[in-house]
Design an enzyme around this catalytic site. Structure first.
Site, short mmCIF file in Angstrom:
data_model
loop_
_atom_site.label_atom_id
_atom_site.label_comp_id
_atom_site.label_asym_id
_atom_site.label_seq_id
_atom_site.Cartn_x
_atom_site.Cartn_y
_atom_site.Cartn_z
N CYS A 117 70.49 32.19 65.12
CA CYS A 117 70.51 33.69 64.92
C CYS A 117 71.89 33.84 65.49
O CYS A 117 72.25 35.37 65.35
CB CYS A 117 69.62 34.01 65.30
SG CYS A 117 68.38 33.14 64.47
N HIS A 253 70.69 41.91 66.59
CA HIS A 253 70.39 40.94 65.84
C HIS A 253 69.22 41.51 65.08
O HIS A 253 68.42 41.58 66.16
CB HIS A 253 69.86 39.84 66.25
CG HIS A 253 69.16 38.28 65.28
ND1 HIS A 253 69.23 38.50 64.61
CD2 HIS A 253 67.71 37.65 66.02
CE1 HIS A 253 68.85 37.21 63.68
NE2 HIS A 253 67.80 37.18 64.96
N ASN A 284 64.78 38.98 58.39
CA ASN A 284 65.66 38.44 59.96
C ASN A 284 66.71 36.95 59.13
O ASN A 284 66.12 36.38 58.77
CB ASN A 284 65.06 38.31 60.93
CG ASN A 284 65.62 36.76 61.69
OD1 ASN A 284 66.78 36.80 61.41
ND2 ASN A 284 65.00 36.82 62.72
O1 UT7 Z 1 65.41 35.56 64.67
C1 UT7 Z 1 65.17 35.10 65.76
C2 UT7 Z 1 64.13 35.69 67.49
N1 UT7 Z 1 63.33 35.50 66.95
C3 UT7 Z 1 62.76 36.69 67.34
O2 UT7 Z 1 63.64 37.08 67.99
C4 UT7 Z 1 61.41 36.91 67.47
C5 UT7 Z 1 60.24 37.40 68.11
N2 UT7 Z 1 59.24 37.43 68.18
C6 UT7 Z 1 58.24 38.82 66.95
O3 UT7 Z 1 59.02 38.99 66.36
C7 UT7 Z 1 56.88 38.45 67.19
O4 UT7 Z 1 56.13 37.57 68.02
C8 UT7 Z 1 55.89 38.53 66.10
C9 UT7 Z 1 56.50 39.52 64.69
C10 UT7 Z 1 56.44 36.90 65.43
C11 UT7 Z 1 54.67 38.29 65.75
O5 UT7 Z 1 54.31 40.12 66.74
P1 UT7 Z 1 53.47 39.46 68.59
O6 UT7 Z 1 53.11 41.04 68.64
O7 UT7 Z 1 54.53 38.71 69.63
O8 UT7 Z 1 52.18 39.01 67.34
P2 UT7 Z 1 51.18 38.25 68.09
O9 UT7 Z 1 51.86 37.21 67.68
O10 UT7 Z 1 51.55 37.74 69.96
O11 UT7 Z 1 50.03 38.45 67.84
C12 UT7 Z 1 49.36 39.51 68.21
C13 UT7 Z 1 47.80 39.04 66.98
C14 UT7 Z 1 46.99 38.37 67.37
O12 UT7 Z 1 45.57 38.73 67.52
P3 UT7 Z 1 45.21 38.23 68.36
O13 UT7 Z 1 44.91 37.39 69.48
O14 UT7 Z 1 44.91 39.44 69.17
O15 UT7 Z 1 43.49 38.88 67.90
C15 UT7 Z 1 47.42 37.49 66.17
O16 UT7 Z 1 46.64 36.22 65.52
O17 UT7 Z 1 48.08 39.19 66.01
C16 UT7 Z 1 47.53 38.15 65.19
N3 UT7 Z 1 48.71 37.73 64.19
C17 UT7 Z 1 48.77 37.82 62.80
N4 UT7 Z 1 47.44 38.84 62.17
C18 UT7 Z 1 48.58 39.55 61.10
C19 UT7 Z 1 49.85 36.52 64.56
N5 UT7 Z 1 50.52 36.59 63.61
C20 UT7 Z 1 49.58 37.43 62.65
C21 UT7 Z 1 49.93 37.62 61.11
N6 UT7 Z 1 48.99 39.49 60.60
N7 UT7 Z 1 51.28 37.40 60.03
#
Ligand code: UT7
Length: 328
Positions: A117, A253, A284
């Site tokens: 990226c 980005h 993205n």
């Molecule tokens: O381009 C390269 C650089 N990339 C980035 O900078 C991306 C960085 N990361 C992100 O953008 C975020 O981490 C994501 C958008 C990928 C995920 O968001 P998050 O707020 O970090 O979610 P998480 O992985 O911490 O998950 C939070 C909750 C979990 O549930 P509990 O344990 O709180 O009950 C996950 O199981 O959300 C749940 N979850 C989902 N729910 C619905 C994880 N993925 C999903 C999903 N849909 N797709």
């Protein structure tokens, strides 16, 4: 070799987006998610994937031709073609070499850059140094990605994130500074926080080979990007002798709307600075995201030629690069 010149500047921009609009409703079922969750956690409403007839190559070519046209530079004037991509599936030759040929150039240096990226911003840093160092006069810098082909439809952490597109700029000599000093680096301790899911050798050894996809430790990358990249943004301003008050545009980005907002808060971006938010409709697009985001700002009338923009990109490696530019 061209003579050394004091500065480099952006001369023109061109982009090509995936033609197919893919709403959240199309991706949620396979990952047990919802439109609301995706919008809240990432800011993505829809993404663009390639449509009929579009490939990584067609997008890179269309964006490049538009950039040359907007810069009023002929392909024969290019001394270098640099392509940043992580989705070119031919290990060799470089996409840049083929693109240079398709454009009708006359034997420029042509190579690809693997910095995920952050690749476009790395290439822009290189192009600037090449021009100032006298090893090139006009450089085409391209970020191009076909991420829909390397996205698992069932991987909950990434299936909703990525989009397809290409963005290109022509960089050339200038009497006044048009591109500030690059601040770049990497954090190798987290080298596998974003990665190809399977090594090609393991894919080939498998009885039922499947295309590898991009995997990510989302929350690890999220924390790193939100905190460390704000510091890099500040260093970039300091090294350019500028403050946030001098900026017109902030073009980070397009990884996650919450990261964009966290960075803007951390560097205390004043209200007058317009912020790129292309991710909402494009997803993205990795190496293509910064030029695509700038293009949308022109389309929406929030960017004008001559505006001062802080660009910052980050991703797999974990790698990053940032610079302040005058937009063409
Ligand atoms: O381009 C390269 C650089 N990339 C980035 O900078 C991306 C960085 N990361 C992100 O953008 C975020 O981490 C994501 C958008 C990928 C995920 O968001 P998050 O707020 O970090 O979610 P998480 O992985 O911490 O998950 C939070 C909750 C979990 O549930 P509990 O344990 O709180 O009950 C996950 O199981 O959300 C749940 N979850 C989902 N729910 C619905 C994880 N993925 C999903 C999903 N849909 N797709």
């Amino acid at each position: 070799m061209p003579a050394t010149v004091p500065h480099a500047a952006l001369l023109g921009l061109g982009v090509d987006r995936g033609k197919r609009v893919v709403p959240n409703s199309e991706v949620i079922e396979a990952i047990d998610s919802s439109d609301e969750w995706i919008q809240q956690r990432s800011g993505i409403k829809e993404r663009r994937w390639v449509g009929p007839g579009q490939t990584l190559e067609t997008m890179a070519l269309a964006a490049s031709q538009r950039a040359l046209e907007s810069a009023d530079i002929a392909a024969q004037q290019l001394d270098a073609v640099l392509v940043a991509t992580c989705t070119h599936t031919m290990q060799t030759p470089a996409l840049a070499a083929k693109l240079a040929h398709q454009l009708g150039t006359e034997g420029p240096v042509a190579f690809d850059i693997s910095a995920a990226c952050a690749g476009f911003s790395h290439a822009l840093g290189l192009a600037t140094d090449m021009i100032r160092g006298g090893t090139a006069r006009h450089v085409l810098v391209v970020g191009a990605e076909l991420l829909s082909a390397m996205t698992s439809r069932t991987d909950r952490g990434t299936a909703f994130i990525f989009g397809d597109g290409a963005g290109a700029v022509v960089v050339g000599p200038s009497e006044v500074p048009g591109i500030g000093p690059v601040v770049w680096g990497s954090d190798g301790e987290q080298y596998d926080a974003i990665r190809q899911s399977t090594d090609w050798r393991d894919v080939l050894a498998s009885e039922s080979p499947v295309m590898p996809y991009i995997q990510m430790d989302g929350s690890t990358v999220f924390r790193w990007a939100s905190f460390e990249m704000a510091k890099v943004a500040q260093q970039t301003l300091d090294r350019s002798g500028l403050t946030v008050d001098d900026l017109d545009l902030f073009i980070p980005h397009q990884a996650n709307m919450r990261i964009i907002d966290a960075m803007a808060r951390a560097i205390k971006l004043p209200d007058h600075v317009r912020i790129a938010r292309d991710i909402a409709e494009q997803g993205n697009t990795s190496a293509a995201s910064v030029p695509l985001a700038l293009a949308r700002m022109y389309e929406e009338g929030t960017a004008r030629s001559g505006d001062l923009a802080l660009m910052i990109a980050f991703g797999a490696g974990l790698s990053y690069a940032a610079q302040v530019v005058r937009v063409p």
